[in-house]
Write an enzyme that holds these catalytic residues in place. Structure first.
Site, short mmCIF file in Angstrom:
data_model
loop_
_atom_site.label_atom_id
_atom_site.label_comp_id
_atom_site.label_asym_id
_atom_site.label_seq_id
_atom_site.Cartn_x
_atom_site.Cartn_y
_atom_site.Cartn_z
N GLY A 181 -32.66 -28.09 50.32
CA GLY A 181 -31.28 -28.33 50.77
C GLY A 181 -30.76 -27.60 51.99
O GLY A 181 -29.68 -27.93 52.45
N GLY A 183 -31.87 -27.65 55.12
CA GLY A 183 -32.30 -28.24 56.39
C GLY A 183 -31.15 -28.81 57.21
O GLY A 183 -30.13 -29.25 56.67
N CYS A 186 -30.60 -32.43 56.41
CA CYS A 186 -30.78 -32.67 54.98
C CYS A 186 -29.45 -32.91 54.32
O CYS A 186 -28.47 -32.23 54.64
CB CYS A 186 -31.42 -31.41 54.40
SG CYS A 186 -31.33 -31.33 52.63
P1 5GP Z 1 -34.38 -27.32 59.73
O1 5GP Z 1 -35.30 -26.34 60.37
O2 5GP Z 1 -34.13 -28.53 60.57
O3 5GP Z 1 -33.12 -26.67 59.24
O4 5GP Z 1 -35.13 -27.80 58.39
C1 5GP Z 1 -36.36 -28.45 58.43
C2 5GP Z 1 -36.75 -28.84 57.02
O5 5GP Z 1 -35.79 -29.74 56.44
C3 5GP Z 1 -38.06 -29.61 56.89
O6 5GP Z 1 -39.19 -28.82 57.05
C4 5GP Z 1 -37.92 -30.22 55.50
O7 5GP Z 1 -38.27 -29.32 54.49
C5 5GP Z 1 -36.43 -30.48 55.39
N1 5GP Z 1 -36.12 -31.91 55.61
C6 5GP Z 1 -36.56 -32.72 56.60
N2 5GP Z 1 -36.08 -33.96 56.48
C7 5GP Z 1 -35.31 -33.95 55.37
C8 5GP Z 1 -34.55 -34.95 54.70
O8 5GP Z 1 -34.44 -36.10 55.12
N3 5GP Z 1 -33.94 -34.56 53.54
C9 5GP Z 1 -34.04 -33.29 53.06
N4 5GP Z 1 -33.44 -33.01 51.90
N5 5GP Z 1 -34.73 -32.32 53.68
C10 5GP Z 1 -35.35 -32.64 54.81
#
Ligand code: 5GP
Length: 346
Positions: A181, A183, A186
């Site tokens: 959660g 991300g 996300c």
């Molecule tokens: P960020 O670095 O952009 O904050 O987080 C990246 C991570 O977000 C990814 O490695 C993956 O675990 C998560 N993530 C990527 N796409 C999605 C999505 O569509 N839904 C959710 N719940 N998590 C995502």
């Protein structure tokens, strides 16, 4: 129903307290770490930052750029075997040291991993990635994969609690991906109410993993270099980045121009955009759990990497850690009610 009352923290809830330091310059800080993994017994040395296995982040182009700084890329799972072949023909052995083959747990996935791994004996990391790492089916898939590949480094996730970290390590995984959660694209917390503040997830999962000599990746929620430093300070062995590495030349996709400014598309792997692209739309029984956004175009990724690595080096000098490996021992977090001064922030 039960309520846990001890408060769980995110990156925004803390800062790292400075400590007396004998380091004269940031250039004295060593960001490379060598790990030996629990089940595969393989070793790896590099800068433990990972590009996320997302369509516009975990690309072959990203791997070519990041590996030159010994930074890791979890390659997104939608490349075909033919595309992998072409990449491996071009990439020298050293680049392959810094990539993982990503996979889901579907019926055809095991076959596809085998076909890709058969292309090069130097491919050593498998990243088994599902949104919900708590399912029995997922644990079985990890066990089977370990049986098939005793020497490969298996990354498995995502989970956020110590007991599941232990279960996955005991089922054959080497490195556990932690984060539900946080991300940037996300929406799981919005759609489901499920999640765990990332800093506490790291602290608790690292404690569980390190007790068994396993490792963890902090995955998601880093928006600025200071968050990456906090994730390492909290004892993450690796930190995975999505949004911070999106929007670059190496991220794939087109540049779009609006009112004279350049943007690139970035989307969650459970977003409607990703599901339309890869599985023909959002299935009737589910909701999209990801956003689609346009991020400002940022140019070459190595500039961003330099900014992140420079920030972490500086963190290390503030607390007197000569090596990134020592950062967690030298970290004291303070609870705060403020972060940066945003007076000149748009
Ligand atoms: P960020 O670095 O952009 O904050 O987080 C990246 C991570 O977000 C990814 O490695 C993956 O675990 C998560 N993530 C990527 N796409 C999605 C999505 O569509 N839904 C959710 N719940 N998590 C995502």
């Amino acid at each position: 129903m039960r309520i846990e009352y001890d408060i769980k923290l995110g990156f925004k809830d803390v800062m790292i307290r400075p400590k007396r330091s004998t380091l004269k310059s940031r250039s004295q800080v060593d960001l490379e770490i060598e790990y030996k993994f629990l089940n595969s017994k393989a070793t790896w040395k590099g800068v433990p930052i990972m590009a996320a296995n997302m369509d516009t982040v975990g690309t072959f182009e990203m791997a070519l750029a990041l590996s030159s700084k010994k930074v890791f890329t979890a390659i997104q799972k939608h490349y075909t075997v033919a595309q992998w072949r072409e990449f491996l023909e071009k990439a020298p052995k050293e680049i392959v040291e810094y990539v993982a083959v990503s996979t889901g747990t579907g019926p055809k996935d095991a076959e596809k991993i085998k076909e890709i791994l058969d292309l090069s004996k130097h491919l050593k990391f498998i990243c088994i990635d599902v949104a919900n790492g708590y399912s029995e089916h997922f644990v079985d898939f990890v066990k089977q994969t370990r049986q098939t590949y005793p020497d490969k480094v298996i990354i498995a996730g995502n989970v956020v609690t110590g007991e599941m970290v232990e279960e996955l390590l005991l089922s054959g995984a080497d490195i556990i991906k932690v984060g539900i959660g946080p991300g940037s694209v996300c929406t799981t917390r919005v759609k489901t109410g499920v999640g765990y503040p990332q800093l506490s997830a790291i602290i608790e999962c690292a404690d569980a993993a390190h007790g068994l000599k396993g490792h963890i990746i902090s995955d998601g929620g880093c928006a600025i270099p200071g968050d990456v430093a906090k994730a390492f300070g909290a004892a993450a062995d690796f930190v995975m980045l999505g949004g911070m590495l999106a929007g670059h030349d190496e991220s794939g996709g087109e540049i779009v121009e609006k009112d004279g400014e350049k943007f690139k598309q970035f989307y969650g792997m459970s977003s409607t955009t990703a599901m339309e692209k890869h599985v023909g739309g959002v299935a009737e029984y589910r909701a999209s759990e990801g956003k689609t956004v346009e991020v400002p175009y940022k140019g070459k990724v190595l500039q961003t990497i330099q900014d992140i690595l420079g920030g972490i080096r500086s963190t290390c000098t503030y607390v007197g850690a000569q090596r990134l490996k020592e950062l967690t021992k030298r970290t004291t977090f303070i609870r705060v009610a403020e972060q940066e001064n945003r007076i000149y922030t748009k």
